[in-house]
Write an enzyme that holds these catalytic residues in place. Structure first.
Site, PDB file in Angstrom:
ATOM      1  N   PRO A  12       0.848  -1.194   0.000  1.00 35.37           N
ATOM      2  CA  PRO A  12       0.000   0.000   0.000  1.00 35.37           C
ATOM      3  C   PRO A  12       0.882   1.242   0.000  1.00 35.37           C
ATOM      4  CG  PRO A  12       0.046  -0.992   2.188  1.00 35.37           C
ATOM      5  CD  PRO A  12       0.794  -1.928   1.278  1.00 35.37           C
ATOM      6  N   GLN A  65      -6.403  -1.353   3.144  1.00 38.46           N
ATOM      7  CA  GLN A  65      -5.634  -0.937   4.313  1.00 38.46           C
ATOM      8  C   GLN A  65      -6.337   0.231   4.999  1.00 38.46           C
ATOM      9  OE1 GLN A  65      -1.782   1.311   4.538  1.00 38.46           O
ATOM     10  NE2 GLN A  65      -1.023  -0.614   5.425  1.00 38.46           N
ATOM     11  N   CYS A  95       2.915   3.870   8.999  1.00 42.00           N
ATOM     12  CA  CYS A  95       3.097   5.127   8.283  1.00 42.00           C
ATOM     13  C   CYS A  95       3.589   6.215   9.235  1.00 42.00           C
ATOM     14  CB  CYS A  95       1.796   5.563   7.615  1.00 42.00           C
ATOM     15  SG  CYS A  95       1.949   7.118   6.703  1.00 42.00           S
ATOM     16  N   LYS A 134       0.158  -4.311   9.434  1.00 38.29           N
ATOM     17  CA  LYS A 134       1.440  -3.959   8.811  1.00 38.29           C
ATOM     18  C   LYS A 134       2.138  -2.957   9.721  1.00 38.29           C
ATOM     19  CE  LYS A 134       3.614  -2.600   4.464  1.00 38.29           C
ATOM     20  NZ  LYS A 134       4.410  -1.416   4.829  1.00 38.29           N
ATOM     21  N   HIS A 166       7.586  -4.002   7.910  1.00 40.87           N
ATOM     22  CA  HIS A 166       8.550  -3.155   7.206  1.00 40.87           C
ATOM     23  C   HIS A 166       9.815  -3.149   8.049  1.00 40.87           C
ATOM     24  CE1 HIS A 166       9.336   0.842   4.889  1.00 40.87           C
ATOM     25  NE2 HIS A 166      10.460   0.218   5.178  1.00 40.87           N
ATOM     26  N   ASN A 206       8.808  -6.462   4.158  1.00 44.30           N
ATOM     27  CA  ASN A 206       8.701  -5.299   3.283  1.00 44.30           C
ATOM     28  C   ASN A 206       9.885  -4.380   3.571  1.00 44.30           C
ATOM     29  OD1 ASN A 206       6.833  -2.269   3.519  1.00 44.30           O
ATOM     30  ND2 ASN A 206       7.481  -3.188   1.603  1.00 44.30           N
ATOM     31  N   GLY A 207      10.288  -3.607   2.562  1.00 47.92           N
ATOM     32  CA  GLY A 207      11.319  -2.602   2.779  1.00 47.92           C
ATOM     33  C   GLY A 207      12.557  -2.819   1.936  1.00 47.92           C
ATOM     34  N   GLY A 208      12.762  -1.965   0.942  1.00 51.05           N
ATOM     35  CA  GLY A 208      14.002  -1.962   0.177  1.00 51.05           C
ATOM     36  C   GLY A 208      14.211  -3.120  -0.772  1.00 51.05           C
ATOM     37  N   GLY A 228       7.471  -2.548  -2.824  1.00 47.29           N
ATOM     38  CA  GLY A 228       6.953  -1.193  -2.757  1.00 47.29           C
ATOM     39  C   GLY A 228       7.313  -0.394  -3.997  1.00 47.29           C
TER      40      GLY A 228
END
Length: 333
Positions: A12, A65, A95, A134, A166, A206-208, A228
């Site tokens: 998202p 989400q 977020c 998340k 994340h 998640n992440g990178g 992402g």
């Protein structure tokens, strides 16, 4: 979501993964799990529900989400969203934007795991589909080795069906949302350790993550990978998802079909009062690195925003790309 099946998802992303983006991504991968932008519970309760929750049936599997920290409001938002038939409801605990912090939700909820657990309990009480969370690995001065498992234990006890992590901290003070996507160091290992600690729970990372090879490597340790910005800025990355992760037969991308489907979709959107750039802006990164990609981007970025622009702009953009070389590359990959 507690199934052991491996899963690849598109994260998202606020201002990016709207219904037009998701429709476009679905034409490239029929299997990847797609997520909406974060939608605030208050907006669903008081705002234009069809605009916020409506989506094309082809987008499935698609997850909604939600943002919020009031269990009663989140429960009501889930109830309102039920007729829209999302496949999953996800709570944003990651977020870091100022706007989200001012509403005391998003990443700042890492500081109040009891509130997150109460929210999950309330959402589960009315949801007819899996409810997931998340989160980040921590925020500010938190020790992730303590903060992350505490949050996870609480939300799992509350009935959460899966947790997406994340693999960075979020710094609520001192870093912008953009900086929070890049500056805090990635710690994939802690996510792997959480999977070892909670072996029966679906845990996604998640992440990178930039490539499908990286995604495949992560899937040796966890159950799901969430792409992402890489999937948005280079959407062709998704062309091999169905084959590599879902056992579909390998085939070269049908770029002509994609062009025609998106032209027809844009035409319907324009006929309903929309503008071409609402659709075309999500397609700009499709041919990154290919001969003609620069001209393709120029056409979509410039011409799609002109008054009266129609689907022919998409045709002109595709015509600027050497699609034969793209197909040769796909066949030899």
């Amino acid at each position: 979501m507690k199934s052991k099946a491996k899963l690849l998802a598109v994260a998202p992303m606020i201002d990016w993964t709207d219904r037009h983006c998701r429709y476009f991504h679905r034409q490239i991968s029929s299997e990847a799990l797609l997520y909406t932008e974060m939608v605030v519970a208050d907006a669903i309760i008081h705002g234009p529900r069809d605009r916020l929750l409506g989506h094309d049936v082809s987008e499935h599997p698609v997850a909604l989400q939600l943002g919020g920290s009031d269990p009663a409001k989140l429960s009501e938002a889930v109830r309102i969203a039920e007729p829209y038939r999302y496949d999953e409801i996800n709570l944003n605990v990651g977020c870091p934007s100022d706007r989200v912090q001012s509403g005391t939700f998003g990443a700042c909820l890492m500081l109040t795991p009891a509130v997150v657990a109460a929210s999950v309990t309330a959402m589960k009480a009315v949801a007819k589909v899996p409810v997931t969370v998340k989160c980040r690995i921590g925020v500010d001065e938190q020790d992730p080795e303590q903060a992350l498992p505490e949050l996870m234990s609480r939300v799992l006890d509350a009935g959460a069906d899966a947790i997406w992590i994340h693999a960075r901290k979020a710094w609520l003070k001192g870093l912008s949302p953009k900086e929070n996507r890049d500056i805090p160091p990635l710690d994939y290992e802690i996510v792997y350790r959480m999977k070892q600690r909670f072996p029966d729970v679906f845990i996604g990372i998640n992440g990178g993550i930039q490539t499908l090879d990286e995604a495949a490597d992560h899937l040796t340790y966890v159950d799901g990978v969430m792409l992402g910005r890489a999937s948005y800025q280079n959407a062709a990355l998704l062309t091999d998802v169905d084959h590599r992760f879902y056992g579909r037969l390998e085939s070269a991308p049908d770029w002509d079909r994609l062009r025609d489907v998106m032209m027809a979709y844009a035409e319907r959107h324009i006929a309903g009062g929309g503008r071409l750039n609402h659709v075309a802006r999500h397609m700009v990164g499709l041919f990154t690195g290919m001969p003609g990609a620069r001209r393709y981007r120029q056409i979509l970025s410039t011409d799609a925003g002109k008054p009266g622009a129609g689907p022919e702009v998409i045709a002109a953009a595709f015509a600027a790309v050497d699609l034969s070389s793209r197909q040769d590359e796909a066949m030899s990959a």
